[in-house]
Enzyme design. Structure first.
Site, PDB file in Angstrom:
ATOM      1  CE  LYS A   1      -4.882   7.585   1.781  1.00 37.39           C
ATOM      2  NZ  LYS A   1      -5.059   6.090   1.583  1.00 37.39           N
TER       3      LYS A   1
HETATM    4  P1  NAD Z   1       2.650   1.707   8.038  1.00 36.71           P
HETATM    5  O1  NAD Z   1       2.777   2.837   8.525  1.00 36.71           O
HETATM    6  O2  NAD Z   1       2.003   0.551   8.754  1.00 36.71           O
HETATM    7  O3  NAD Z   1       3.943   0.813   7.583  1.00 36.71           O
HETATM    8  C1  NAD Z   1       4.886   1.567   6.446  1.00 36.71           C
HETATM    9  C2  NAD Z   1       6.269   0.797   6.470  1.00 36.71           C
HETATM   10  O4  NAD Z   1       7.110   1.338   5.479  1.00 36.71           O
HETATM   11  C3  NAD Z   1       6.816   0.777   7.761  1.00 36.71           C
HETATM   12  O5  NAD Z   1       7.671  -0.411   8.147  1.00 36.71           O
HETATM   13  C4  NAD Z   1       7.990   1.894   7.628  1.00 36.71           C
HETATM   14  O6  NAD Z   1       9.188   1.614   8.477  1.00 36.71           O
HETATM   15  C5  NAD Z   1       8.366   1.671   5.927  1.00 36.71           C
HETATM   16  N1  NAD Z   1       8.754   2.866   5.504  1.00 36.71           N
HETATM   17  C6  NAD Z   1       8.595   4.093   5.306  1.00 36.71           C
HETATM   18  N2  NAD Z   1       9.210   4.721   4.472  1.00 36.71           N
HETATM   19  C7  NAD Z   1      10.153   3.928   3.936  1.00 36.71           C
HETATM   20  C8  NAD Z   1      11.143   4.006   3.170  1.00 36.71           C
HETATM   21  N3  NAD Z   1      11.625   5.293   2.419  1.00 36.71           N
HETATM   22  N4  NAD Z   1      12.057   2.951   2.762  1.00 36.71           N
HETATM   23  C9  NAD Z   1      11.773   1.824   3.125  1.00 36.71           C
HETATM   24  N5  NAD Z   1      10.611   1.403   4.144  1.00 36.71           N
HETATM   25  C10 NAD Z   1       9.916   2.693   4.492  1.00 36.71           C
HETATM   26  O7  NAD Z   1       1.922   1.645   6.537  1.00 36.71           O
HETATM   27  P2  NAD Z   1       1.064   0.659   5.804  1.00 36.71           P
HETATM   28  O8  NAD Z   1      -0.524   1.018   6.239  1.00 36.71           O
HETATM   29  O9  NAD Z   1       1.777  -0.733   5.856  1.00 36.71           O
HETATM   30  O10 NAD Z   1       0.817   1.337   4.360  1.00 36.71           O
HETATM   31  C11 NAD Z   1       2.188   1.113   3.249  1.00 36.71           C
HETATM   32  C12 NAD Z   1       1.554   1.719   2.023  1.00 36.71           C
HETATM   33  O11 NAD Z   1       0.607   0.646   1.686  1.00 36.71           O
HETATM   34  C13 NAD Z   1       1.326   3.057   2.082  1.00 36.71           C
HETATM   35  O12 NAD Z   1       1.535   3.450   0.682  1.00 36.71           O
HETATM   36  C14 NAD Z   1      -0.175   2.822   1.876  1.00 36.71           C
HETATM   37  O13 NAD Z   1      -0.914   4.096   1.612  1.00 36.71           O
HETATM   38  C15 NAD Z   1      -0.381   1.695   1.377  1.00 36.71           C
HETATM   39  N6  NAD Z   1      -1.676   0.991   1.644  1.00 36.71           N
HETATM   40  C16 NAD Z   1      -2.215   0.549   2.872  1.00 36.71           C
HETATM   41  C17 NAD Z   1      -3.277  -0.038   3.161  1.00 36.71           C
HETATM   42  C18 NAD Z   1      -3.767  -0.532   4.433  1.00 36.71           C
HETATM   43  O14 NAD Z   1      -4.596  -1.521   4.699  1.00 36.71           O
HETATM   44  N7  NAD Z   1      -2.930   0.038   5.460  1.00 36.71           N
HETATM   45  C19 NAD Z   1      -4.081  -0.454   1.985  1.00 36.71           C
HETATM   46  C20 NAD Z   1      -3.821  -0.091   0.752  1.00 36.71           C
HETATM   47  C21 NAD Z   1      -2.564   0.738   0.563  1.00 36.71           C
END
Ligand code: NAD
Length: 422
Positions: free
Chosen positions: A110
Site C-alpha cells: 500500500k
Molecule cells: P472514494 O474516495 O472514491 O470514496 C469515498 C467515499 O466515502 C466518498 O463518497 C466520501 O465522501 C465518503 N466519505 C469519506 N469519509 C467519510 C465519512 N467520515 N463519513 C461518510 N462518508 C465518508 O474511495 P473508494 O475507492 O470508494 O474507497 C472507499 C473505501 O473502500 C476505502 O476504505 C478503500 O480503502 C476501500 N476499498 C476501495 C477499493 C476500490 O476498488 N476503490 C477496493 C477495496 C477497498
C-alpha cells in the site's frame, strides 16, 4: 457506554490484534509468525512539488510492501490529509490477507501521500503523482509491486503512474498498475468490481440466511467508487437502498432511493448528496450506520463502528466495503449482537480480483469482454464466500477470524514451501 481508547482507532493495532488472534488459533509456528507479523519493507519519501503559484511544497509519502511471498505486492495509493505510516502498514497487511482469501497470486502492499487532493489542481496532482512514482521507480514493477487507485486517486492517476514508470524503464509497461483507463490497458468492469463483489457477497448471504433480495433494506455509507457502484448494482438487482451517506451527510428513506437519479445528482450535476430532492430524513454521515436495515455496507473509511457505538447497530448483516470500518474492540459487540459479518478482506476483495484480471490481460495482451470479467469475478467471490463461511462453521469461529485463518494458512504454506533464504 465504553470509552474510545486511542489504540482502538489505530488501524495498525487493530490489524495486528486480529492477525495475532488468528495466528494463535492456528498454532502458527513461532518463526513463521514473527516473519508474517512484520512488513517486508517500508519507505518514507519527501516529494518536492511546484504549486501552480510557483511555490515549492514538500509532501510526505509512503510505500509499504508487507509481503511478496505469494507473488508481487499489490495495493492502492491513497492521497488524503490523514494518511500515516501506521495506516499504510495496516492497509498493506490487509492486502496480503485479502489476496490470500480470494486465492490470487499476489502479496500485499500500500502507498499514500499526505495531501488534500480536493485543494490541489489537476496539474499539481500530476506533478505529485509523477514525482512519487519516479522516486519509487526501482520499487514498482509488474513482478515487484503493482499500485492501484484508492481514496483520492483514480484511473487518471494510474495513467500518470504508468507513463512515469514507462519513461524510467524505457518501455510501455501497462501491467505496472491496475485501475487504468481502458484505452491504456485497463480492464472492462474494474471500476464497478469492488461494488459488484460486495453484491455477490450479499447475494450469497441472503441465500444462506433465507432472506429475500426484493425489498431487502440496505444502507450504504460512502458514495465514492465502492459505495456508488454497489448502490447502483444492488438497486438494479432488486435490493432497496434505504440509506446513503457521503462525507457531507447522510439521508434515510424507508421507501428506498432511486439510485440512478441520485448518482446523476452527485456525479453529473455535482450537487451535495444530502440535498438530493427525493431524499429522506437528513442526518450526519455516521448516524446513517445506526438506522434500521437488513444489510449495512460501510464503504467510506476506517474506524466507523467502534466499541462506543457498535451497540446501536440495527442491521442483520454487516458487509464491509471499506477497509477497517470496524475496530478490533467493536468486533466482540458485533458478534454478541448476532450480526452476520462479511469481513472487509473478503467483502471488498472484488476490486483486487479484477485488478488481478487486468494484470493478466495486460501481460497476455488479450482483453476480455465485460461479461467474462464479471463471470470470473462471481466465480472467485462465490467460492471465497463459501470457503470462509464453511471454515468458520467447522472451526466454531466468527467469519472475520476464519478469513484471517484461511489467509494466514495459505501464506504460511507457501512460505514453508519456499523456505527462508539464507
Ligand atoms: P472514494 O474516495 O472514491 O470514496 C469515498 C467515499 O466515502 C466518498 O463518497 C466520501 O465522501 C465518503 N466519505 C469519506 N469519509 C467519510 C465519512 N467520515 N463519513 C461518510 N462518508 C465518508 O474511495 P473508494 O475507492 O470508494 O474507497 C472507499 C473505501 O473502500 C476505502 O476504505 C478503500 O480503502 C476501500 N476499498 C476501495 C477499493 C476500490 O476498488 N476503490 C477496493 C477495496 C477497498
Amino acid at each position: 457506554m465504553a470509552v474510545i481508547v486511542e489504540e482502538e482507532l489505530n488501524v495498525y493495532q487493530s490489524a495486528e490484534a486480529r492477525f495475532e488472534a488468528a495466528a494463535k488459533k492456528l498454532g502458527l509456528e513461532e518463526g513463521v509468525y514473527r516473519y508474517l507479523k512484520c512488513p517486508d519493507r517500508e519507505i518514507t519519501i519527501y516529494i518536492p512539488v511546484a504549486r501552480d503559484s510557483g511555490d515549492m511544497e514538500i509532501f510526505t509519502g509512503y510505500r509499504v510492501l508487507h509481503s511478496n511471498v505469494r507473488g508481487p505486492g499489490k495495493g492502492g495509493i491513497r492521497f488524503a490529509p490523514d494518511v500515516s505510516l501506521d495506516e499504510i502498514r495496516a492497509l498493506a497487511a490487509w492486502m496480503t490477507w485479502k489476496c490470500a482469501v480470494v486465492n490470487i497470486p499476489f502479496g500485499g502492499a500500500k502507498g499514500g501521500v499526505i495531501c488534500d487532493p480536493g485543494k490541489m489542481s489537476k496539474t499539481e496532482l500530476e506533478r505529485l503523482t509523477r514525482r512519487y512514482t519516479a522516486q519509487l521507480s526501482d520499487w514498482f514493477g509488474p513482478e515487484r509491486d503493482i499500485p492501484a487507485p484508492d481514496i483520492g486517486t483514480d484511473a487518471q492517476t494510474m495513467a500518470w503512474v504508468m507513463d512515469t514508470y514507462a519513461m524510467h524503464v524505457n518501455q510501455a509497461t501497462t501491467a505496472v498498475v491496475t485501475g487504468k483507463p481502458l484505452e491504456l490497458g485497463g480492464s472492462q468492469g474494474r471500476h464497478e468490481a469492488t461494488g459488484r463483489g460486495l453484491m455477490f457477497c450479499c447475494n450469497s448471504v441472503i441465500a444462506k440466511l433465507g432472506m429475500k433480495r426484493e425489498g431487502c433494506r440496505v444502507i450504504i455509507q460512502g458514495f465514492g467508487t465502492v459505495g456508488s457502484q454497489a448502490a447502483l448494482l444492488m438497486d438494479e438487482a432488486g435490493y432497496r437502498i434505504v440509506g446513503v451517506a457521503d462525507i457531507h451527510g447522510g439521508s434515510y428513506n424507508e421507501a428506498g432511493f432511486d439510485i440512478a437519479k441520485l448518482y446523476d445528482w452527485v456525479y453529473t450535476q455535482r450537487r451535495p448528496l444530502p440535498e438530493f430532492p427525493a431524499g429522506g430524513q437528513r442526518m450526519s454521515p455516521q448516524e446513517i450506520l445506526f438506522r434500521p436495515c437488513d444489510i449495512l455496507v460501510p464503504a467510506a473509511t476506517e474506524n466507523q463502528i467502534t466499541a462506543q457505538n457498535a451497540q446501536r447497530l440495527q442491521c442483520r448483516v454487516l458487509c464491509e466495503g471499506a477497509n477497517g470500518p470496524t475496530t478490533w474492540h467493536a468486533d466482540t459487540i458485533v458478534e454478541q449482537k448476532g450480526i452476520f459479518v462479511i469481513p472487509d478482506i473478503l467483502a471488498n476483495a472484488g476490486g483486487v480480483t479484477a485488478s488481478y484480471f487486468e494484470w493478466v490481460q495486460d501481460r497476455q495482451g488479450f482483453f476480455w469482454r465485460e461479461s467474462e470479467v464479471s463471470e470470473r469475478l462471481q466465480d472467485v467471490m462465490d467460492r471465497s464466500f463459501a470457503e470462509i463461511v464453511r471454515y468458520a462453521e467447522t472451526n466454531h469461529v466468527g467469519n472475520r477470524t476464519a478469513a484471517y485463518m484461511v489467509a494466514i494458512e495459505r501464506v504460511a504454506r507457501v512460505l514453508t514451501l519456499r523456505g527462508f533464504y539464507a
